[in-house]
Design an enzyme around this catalytic site. Structure first.
Site, PDB file in Angstrom:
ATOM      1  N   THR A 197     -38.351  24.466 -16.214  1.00  0.00           N
ATOM      2  CA  THR A 197     -38.651  23.118 -15.717  1.00  0.00           C
ATOM      3  C   THR A 197     -38.625  22.251 -16.970  1.00  0.00           C
ATOM      4  O   THR A 197     -39.011  22.718 -18.054  1.00  0.00           O
ATOM      5  CB  THR A 197     -40.039  23.007 -15.037  1.00  0.00           C
ATOM      6  OG1 THR A 197     -41.040  23.310 -16.004  1.00  0.00           O
ATOM      7  CG2 THR A 197     -40.186  23.970 -13.866  1.00  0.00           C
ATOM      8  N   HIS A 198     -38.137  21.047 -16.834  1.00  0.00           N
ATOM      9  CA  HIS A 198     -37.945  20.156 -17.999  1.00  0.00           C
ATOM     10  C   HIS A 198     -37.044  20.811 -19.053  1.00  0.00           C
ATOM     11  O   HIS A 198     -37.171  20.497 -20.236  1.00  0.00           O
ATOM     12  CB  HIS A 198     -39.289  19.753 -18.641  1.00  0.00           C
ATOM     13  CG  HIS A 198     -40.323  19.334 -17.658  1.00  0.00           C
ATOM     14  ND1 HIS A 198     -40.517  18.024 -17.296  1.00  0.00           N
ATOM     15  CD2 HIS A 198     -41.220  20.055 -16.929  1.00  0.00           C
ATOM     16  CE1 HIS A 198     -41.495  17.945 -16.395  1.00  0.00           C
ATOM     17  NE2 HIS A 198     -41.934  19.168 -16.152  1.00  0.00           N
TER      18      HIS A 198
ATOM     19  N   LYS B 190     -12.849  28.003 -31.706  1.00  0.00           N
ATOM     20  CA  LYS B 190     -13.537  27.392 -30.562  1.00  0.00           C
ATOM     21  C   LYS B 190     -13.094  27.918 -29.199  1.00  0.00           C
ATOM     22  O   LYS B 190     -11.919  28.105 -28.952  1.00  0.00           O
ATOM     23  CB  LYS B 190     -13.332  25.860 -30.564  1.00  0.00           C
ATOM     24  CG  LYS B 190     -14.045  25.114 -31.660  1.00  0.00           C
ATOM     25  CD  LYS B 190     -15.569  25.200 -31.599  1.00  0.00           C
ATOM     26  CE  LYS B 190     -16.173  24.609 -30.365  1.00  0.00           C
ATOM     27  NZ  LYS B 190     -16.442  23.177 -30.447  1.00  0.00           N
TER      28      LYS B 190
ATOM     29  N   GLU C 209     -16.912  20.867 -17.999  1.00  0.00           N
ATOM     30  CA  GLU C 209     -17.129  19.484 -18.428  1.00  0.00           C
ATOM     31  C   GLU C 209     -16.366  18.511 -17.529  1.00  0.00           C
ATOM     32  O   GLU C 209     -16.844  17.419 -17.210  1.00  0.00           O
ATOM     33  CB  GLU C 209     -16.687  19.300 -19.882  1.00  0.00           C
ATOM     34  CG  GLU C 209     -17.592  20.040 -20.866  1.00  0.00           C
ATOM     35  CD  GLU C 209     -16.958  20.124 -22.251  1.00  0.00           C
ATOM     36  OE1 GLU C 209     -16.842  19.086 -22.905  1.00  0.00           O
ATOM     37  OE2 GLU C 209     -16.565  21.229 -22.655  1.00  0.00           O
TER      38      GLU C 209
ATOM     39  N   SER D  24       0.844  -1.209   0.000  1.00  0.00           N
ATOM     40  CA  SER D  24       0.000   0.000   0.000  1.00  0.00           C
ATOM     41  C   SER D  24       0.873   1.250   0.000  1.00  0.00           C
ATOM     42  O   SER D  24       0.391   2.357   0.244  1.00  0.00           O
ATOM     43  CB  SER D  24      -0.925   0.011   1.226  1.00  0.00           C
ATOM     44  OG  SER D  24      -0.175  -0.001   2.415  1.00  0.00           O
TER      45      SER D  24
ATOM     46  N   SER E  25      -9.821  24.391 -29.628  1.00  0.00           N
ATOM     47  CA  SER E  25      -9.741  23.172 -30.425  1.00  0.00           C
ATOM     48  C   SER E  25      -8.414  23.145 -31.176  1.00  0.00           C
ATOM     49  O   SER E  25      -7.866  24.187 -31.523  1.00  0.00           O
ATOM     50  CB  SER E  25     -10.908  23.163 -31.407  1.00  0.00           C
ATOM     51  OG  SER E  25     -10.621  22.337 -32.509  1.00  0.00           O
TER      52      SER E  25
ATOM     53  N   TYR F  36     -10.248  -7.075  11.363  1.00  0.00           N
ATOM     54  CA  TYR F  36      -9.461  -6.559  10.244  1.00  0.00           C
ATOM     55  C   TYR F  36      -9.341  -7.607   9.144  1.00  0.00           C
ATOM     56  O   TYR F  36      -9.102  -8.787   9.404  1.00  0.00           O
ATOM     57  CB  TYR F  36      -8.043  -6.140  10.705  1.00  0.00           C
ATOM     58  CG  TYR F  36      -7.236  -5.580   9.545  1.00  0.00           C
ATOM     59  CD1 TYR F  36      -7.359  -4.246   9.169  1.00  0.00           C
ATOM     60  CD2 TYR F  36      -6.402  -6.404   8.783  1.00  0.00           C
ATOM     61  CE1 TYR F  36      -6.664  -3.742   8.085  1.00  0.00           C
ATOM     62  CE2 TYR F  36      -5.704  -5.902   7.688  1.00  0.00           C
ATOM     63  CZ  TYR F  36      -5.841  -4.568   7.344  1.00  0.00           C
ATOM     64  OH  TYR F  36      -5.170  -4.069   6.268  1.00  0.00           O
TER      65      TYR F  36
ATOM     66  N   ASN G 176     -14.119  26.440 -25.574  1.00  0.00           N
ATOM     67  CA  ASN G 176     -14.886  25.354 -24.961  1.00  0.00           C
ATOM     68  C   ASN G 176     -14.856  25.418 -23.433  1.00  0.00           C
ATOM     69  O   ASN G 176     -13.812  25.712 -22.849  1.00  0.00           O
ATOM     70  CB  ASN G 176     -14.321  23.998 -25.409  1.00  0.00           C
ATOM     71  CG  ASN G 176     -14.439  23.813 -26.913  1.00  0.00           C
ATOM     72  OD1 ASN G 176     -15.393  24.285 -27.535  1.00  0.00           O
ATOM     73  ND2 ASN G 176     -13.461  23.139 -27.500  1.00  0.00           N
TER      74      ASN G 176
ATOM     75  N   GLN H 165      -7.392  -2.467   3.014  1.00  0.00           N
ATOM     76  CA  GLN H 165      -6.309  -1.677   2.415  1.00  0.00           C
ATOM     77  C   GLN H 165      -6.740  -1.090   1.064  1.00  0.00           C
ATOM     78  O   GLN H 165      -6.290  -0.024   0.683  1.00  0.00           O
ATOM     79  CB  GLN H 165      -5.077  -2.564   2.248  1.00  0.00           C
ATOM     80  CG  GLN H 165      -3.940  -1.906   1.515  1.00  0.00           C
ATOM     81  CD  GLN H 165      -2.670  -2.752   1.546  1.00  0.00           C
ATOM     82  OE1 GLN H 165      -2.138  -3.023   2.616  1.00  0.00           O
ATOM     83  NE2 GLN H 165      -2.214  -3.187   0.395  1.00  0.00           N
TER      84      GLN H 165
ATOM     85  N   ASN I 201      -3.236  -2.647  12.696  1.00  0.00           N
ATOM     86  CA  ASN I 201      -4.679  -2.482  12.474  1.00  0.00           C
ATOM     87  C   ASN I 201      -5.223  -1.218  13.151  1.00  0.00           C
ATOM     88  O   ASN I 201      -5.965  -0.444  12.541  1.00  0.00           O
ATOM     89  CB  ASN I 201      -5.434  -3.716  12.978  1.00  0.00           C
ATOM     90  CG  ASN I 201      -5.014  -4.971  12.243  1.00  0.00           C
ATOM     91  OD1 ASN I 201      -4.263  -4.896  11.275  1.00  0.00           O
ATOM     92  ND2 ASN I 201      -5.472  -6.124  12.709  1.00  0.00           N
TER      93      ASN I 201
HETATM   94  N1  ARG Z   1      -1.466  -1.442   4.849  1.00  0.00           N
HETATM   95  C1  ARG Z   1      -2.481  -1.939   5.709  1.00  0.00           C
HETATM   96  C2  ARG Z   1      -3.814  -1.217   5.393  1.00  0.00           C
HETATM   97  O1  ARG Z   1      -3.815  -0.215   4.755  1.00  0.00           O
HETATM   98  C3  ARG Z   1      -2.100  -1.686   7.124  1.00  0.00           C
HETATM   99  C4  ARG Z   1      -2.653  -2.691   8.098  1.00  0.00           C
HETATM  100  C5  ARG Z   1      -2.040  -4.032   7.850  1.00  0.00           C
HETATM  101  N2  ARG Z   1      -2.513  -4.972   8.816  1.00  0.00           N
HETATM  102  C6  ARG Z   1      -2.346  -6.283   8.654  1.00  0.00           C
HETATM  103  N3  ARG Z   1      -2.825  -7.050   9.565  1.00  0.00           N
HETATM  104  N4  ARG Z   1      -1.780  -6.787   7.591  1.00  0.00           N
HETATM  105  O2  ARG Z   1      -4.850  -1.666   5.787  1.00  0.00           O
END
Ligand code: ARG
Length: 493
Positions: free
Chosen positions: A154-155, A282, A289, A24, A276, A316, A284, A321, A109
């Site tokens: 409206t509409h 143009k 958008e 992560s 464009s 958990y 735009n 993640q 966790n």
């Molecule tokens: N990178 C993990 C997350 O974002 C952190 C917690 C990881 N915990 C574990 N028991 N592997 O959730």
């Protein structure tokens, strides 16, 4: 194996594909600083509770300050997340006999849940401030345009005349509710899971109340299993953001339509326009958008969060993640869309003549004419509706004679006999008079809109002081944490 996490239970190392799949690290850049705060507060508390010695506490805090200074770039990105990579760097700096004590009574966790809440609350505070600026801009534009006529729809069909101010206050009210929703979400985000460890808390005598207060949380999450498992605060925040984006997309859609030659109500400042690569003429409305398009991104993040959390068993699970990056995508997209919308509205040129001209197209004064027949000739509204409906087949500017002729054929009686005059008809067909008459609460009459703007400006002042006090209470808490850390390390933060 030098990996501080895997060297015990596991014997083989993950290959690059597996590292990329499970890591992560790329999303964790959002929580690098929050993680250091959490580490600091936890370390201070461990010493205060007699769980680690003062010299270990001071060295760990010194190491954390060095890591903060070095920045995330210095961390080993082959670890699966920021928490373990940061701990490993700490051990490099202060040695395992000291650094290896920091994670006592803690799990990643409760650590990650605390970090996400810290970063998200900052994002929510900034988002609230940006929403307030957008709301103020809408109201400012409104106060410049309380007499600017425009057709109301409206509409998407011409319906009744209104003013540009009345239309803008409508959008500003939607943003006002968005702000309230974010304040509501904040109160549930700013709760502390730390001390819950993996899910069953810990046998160490932690002082959860102390880390809560050092980290500026308003309250504790009371059940350690819930504390590490729940991501409902992400769903709630993303949902409020999806709502904001839906509201912004409605404004964006109008800006796009209004910028067309058919409407030509507004012209975006060049800064917010694109051109464009082939059609040299143009101009735009790309930024509008993209606001409209990015609403899809945020709605997508909300859907991802909901689907990820659905049917997850306690407590958990690593699925969680996958939830976090959706939150960061949602908040980054929403905050930028709010700022860009504010910029577009603040700088766009309003074509008041074209708006006023079109305010009567499509017989927009028909309702007022029917109401006038009811008020002056005493006929039921449904009958007036029929008479004016027949007249609407014409050019939208019926004369008294024409009204009388239709009334005669429907009622067997002319309305001038019942008190209707040419002046009354003329007034009913005048868009300015239409608007003046609509002076009840919430209506477009200029005085009423001016009153409404004032009320909202007062409301904004109150919201601003709420946000200031939320900001201050987080800042005050962190300043206490920093001075405690300074006390141990002798280093100024
Ligand atoms: N990178 C993990 C997350 O974002 C952190 C917690 C990881 N915990 C574990 N028991 N592997 O959730």
């Amino acid at each position: 194996m030098s990996d501080i996490l895997r060297r015990g239970r596991l014997t083989s190392t993950p290959d690059e594909d597996m590292i990329n799949f499970t890591s992560s690290m790329s999303a964790d850049k959002w929580i690098f600083e929050a993680d250091i705060l959490v580490d600091m507060a936890h370390t201070v508390m461990l010493h205060e509770q007699g769980i680690i010695k003062e010299k270990d506490c001071s060295s760990i805090l010194g190491g954390l300050l060095k890591i903060k200074e070095e920045g995330i770039g210095k961390l080993d990105h082959s670890y699966e997340d920021i928490h373990i990579s940061l701990e490993s760097r700490l051990i490099d700096i202060v040695g395992e006999d000291t650094g290896g004590r920091m994670h006592s009574g803690r799990s990643r966790n409760d650590e990650v849940a605390t970090c996400i809440r810290i970063r998200l609350r900052d994002e929510l505070l900034s988002l609230m401030e940006e929403l307030i600026v957008l709301r103020m801009t809408l109201l400012e534009k409104a106060s410049e345009n309380t007499e600017t006529l425009m057709p109301g729809f409206t509409h998407l069909q011409h319906a009744q005349p209104t003013t540009f101010a009345h239309h803008l206050v409508a959008h500003s009210d939607a943003i006002g509710r968005d702000i309230e929703r974010i304040i509501g979400a904040f109160s549930r985000v700013n709760k502390c899971p730390l001390g819950s460890a993996a899910f069953a808390s810990t046998g160490f005598d932690l002082d959860r109340e102390r880390t809560r207060s050092l980290l500026g949380f308003d309250d504790l999450l009371g059940n350690s299993m819930d504390a590490v498992s729940t991501r409902d605060f992400l769903i709630e925040s993303a949902s409020a953001m999806a709502n904001i984006m839906v509201n912004l997309s409605k404004m964006a859609e109008e800006i796009i339509i209004w910028s067309s030659s058919e409407f030509s109500f507004v012209e975006l400042d060049d800064m917010y326009a694109s051109t464009s690569s082939i059609m040299p003429q143009k101009k735009n409305p790309d930024s509008a958008e993209l606001v409209r398009g990015k609403a899809g991104t945020v709605i997508g993040s909300l859907m991802a969060l909901l689907s990820l959390c659905k049917a997850l068993p306690l407590s958990y699970n690593r699925d969680l993640q996958e939830a976090t990056p959706n939150m960061w995508r949602a908040v980054e997209t929403t905050r930028s869309a709010v700022r860009i919308t504010k910029g577009m509205i603040a700088t766009m040129k309003i074509n008041t003549e074209s708006m006023a001209e079109k305010s009567v197209l499509g017989f927009t004064t028909a309702t007022e004419l029917a109401d006038t027949l009811v008020r002056t000739a005493g006929i039921p509204f449904r009958t007036a509706h029929q008479i004016v409906g027949v007249l609407a087949r014409g050019n939208g500017r019926p004369t008294l004679d024409e009204i009388d002729a239709v009334a005669q054929s429907i009622l067997g009686e002319s309305l001038s006999e019942r008190g209707l005059t040419g002046d009354m008809v003329k007034e009913a067909l005048d868009p300015v008079m239409n608007i003046r008459r609509r002076a009840i609460t919430g209506g477009p009459a200029p005085d009423e809109v001016r009153r409404a703007i004032k009320v909202r400006q007062e409301e904004i002042k109150n919201t601003q002081s709420t946000i200031e006090s939320l900001n201050r209470s987080v800042e005050d808490a962190l300043n206490i944490l920093f001075s405690v850390v300074e006390g141990y390390t002798g280093k100024e933060i």
